[in-house]
Scaffold this active site. Sequence first.
Site, PDB file in Angstrom:
ATOM      1  N   HIS A 178       0.755  -1.226  -0.091  1.00 55.07           N
ATOM      2  CA  HIS A 178      -0.136   0.009   0.025  1.00 55.07           C
ATOM      3  C   HIS A 178       0.923   1.226   0.174  1.00 55.07           C
ATOM      4  O   HIS A 178       2.021   1.163   0.503  1.00 55.07           O
ATOM      5  CB  HIS A 178      -0.993   0.090   1.183  1.00 55.07           C
ATOM      6  CG  HIS A 178      -2.114  -0.943   1.087  1.00 55.07           C
ATOM      7  ND1 HIS A 178      -3.065  -1.079   2.201  1.00 55.07           N
ATOM      8  CD2 HIS A 178      -2.242  -1.936   0.204  1.00 55.07           C
ATOM      9  CE1 HIS A 178      -3.703  -2.080   1.801  1.00 55.07           C
ATOM     10  NE2 HIS A 178      -3.531  -2.772   0.554  1.00 55.07           N
TER      11      HIS A 178
ATOM     12  N   GLU B  65       0.905   3.968   1.816  1.00 52.85           N
ATOM     13  CA  GLU B  65       1.475   4.444   2.944  1.00 52.85           C
ATOM     14  C   GLU B  65       2.543   3.480   3.735  1.00 52.85           C
ATOM     15  O   GLU B  65       3.552   4.077   4.249  1.00 52.85           O
ATOM     16  CB  GLU B  65       0.366   4.656   4.066  1.00 52.85           C
ATOM     17  CG  GLU B  65      -0.551   3.400   4.235  1.00 52.85           C
ATOM     18  CD  GLU B  65      -1.806   3.502   3.627  1.00 52.85           C
ATOM     19  OE1 GLU B  65      -1.659   3.564   1.987  1.00 52.85           O
ATOM     20  OE2 GLU B  65      -2.955   3.167   3.884  1.00 52.85           O
TER      21      GLU B  65
ATOM     22  N   CYS C 166      -6.012   1.208   5.444  1.00 50.67           N
ATOM     23  CA  CYS C 166      -6.553  -0.237   5.895  1.00 50.67           C
ATOM     24  C   CYS C 166      -6.129  -0.515   7.451  1.00 50.67           C
ATOM     25  O   CYS C 166      -5.372   0.244   8.084  1.00 50.67           O
ATOM     26  CB  CYS C 166      -6.245  -1.352   5.094  1.00 50.67           C
ATOM     27  SG  CYS C 166      -4.320  -1.759   5.226  1.00 50.67           S
TER      28      CYS C 166
ATOM     29  N   CYS D  21      -2.125  -1.312   7.407  1.00 47.12           N
ATOM     30  CA  CYS D  21      -1.487   0.111   7.584  1.00 47.12           C
ATOM     31  C   CYS D  21      -1.568   1.082   8.688  1.00 47.12           C
ATOM     32  O   CYS D  21      -0.868   1.746   9.204  1.00 47.12           O
ATOM     33  CB  CYS D  21      -1.721   1.018   6.345  1.00 47.12           C
ATOM     34  SG  CYS D  21      -1.201   0.072   4.669  1.00 47.12           S
TER      35      CYS D  21
END
Length: 152
Positions: free
Chosen positions: A75, A77, A103, A106
Amino acid sequence: MNRPSFDDIYIDLARNLSKKAHCVIIKVGAVLTKETRIVSLGYNGPPAGTHNCDEEWPGVGCPRDSKGGCSLALHAEANAILYAAKNRITLENATLYVTLSPCLACARMIYTTGIKKVIFLDSYASYKGLKSDEGVDFLRKFGVEVLRYSPE
């Protein structure tokens, strides 16, 4: 003269970074800042040196894992956090700007690294058809300030 805020600038940068993503499903960008300075950037995609999903599997993307998720990509981030870690940049009290709310996985990374504030553009829950933004709920529960971006 109407000057943009740092929030406006960094969300716009995250939007532009998302265009670099190699994912064929969704494109997400992230910007990490400390005291109004950029310390790391990221977009969703595979780890450096592996396959680019849009090039290796055009139109369909990478194979799915056992839970139906992407088997290769990180992802946005996570990519930004990992780049900072690789370069020994501390994220204590940093602010994360991201085009899709984090999510849960994360969110755990965000909390653990000491990021104090997250500003997101769109809802992960809405994108995934979930009841709530679990990552946002987790971060707020443990004292991280989380805001949905709204232009000034």
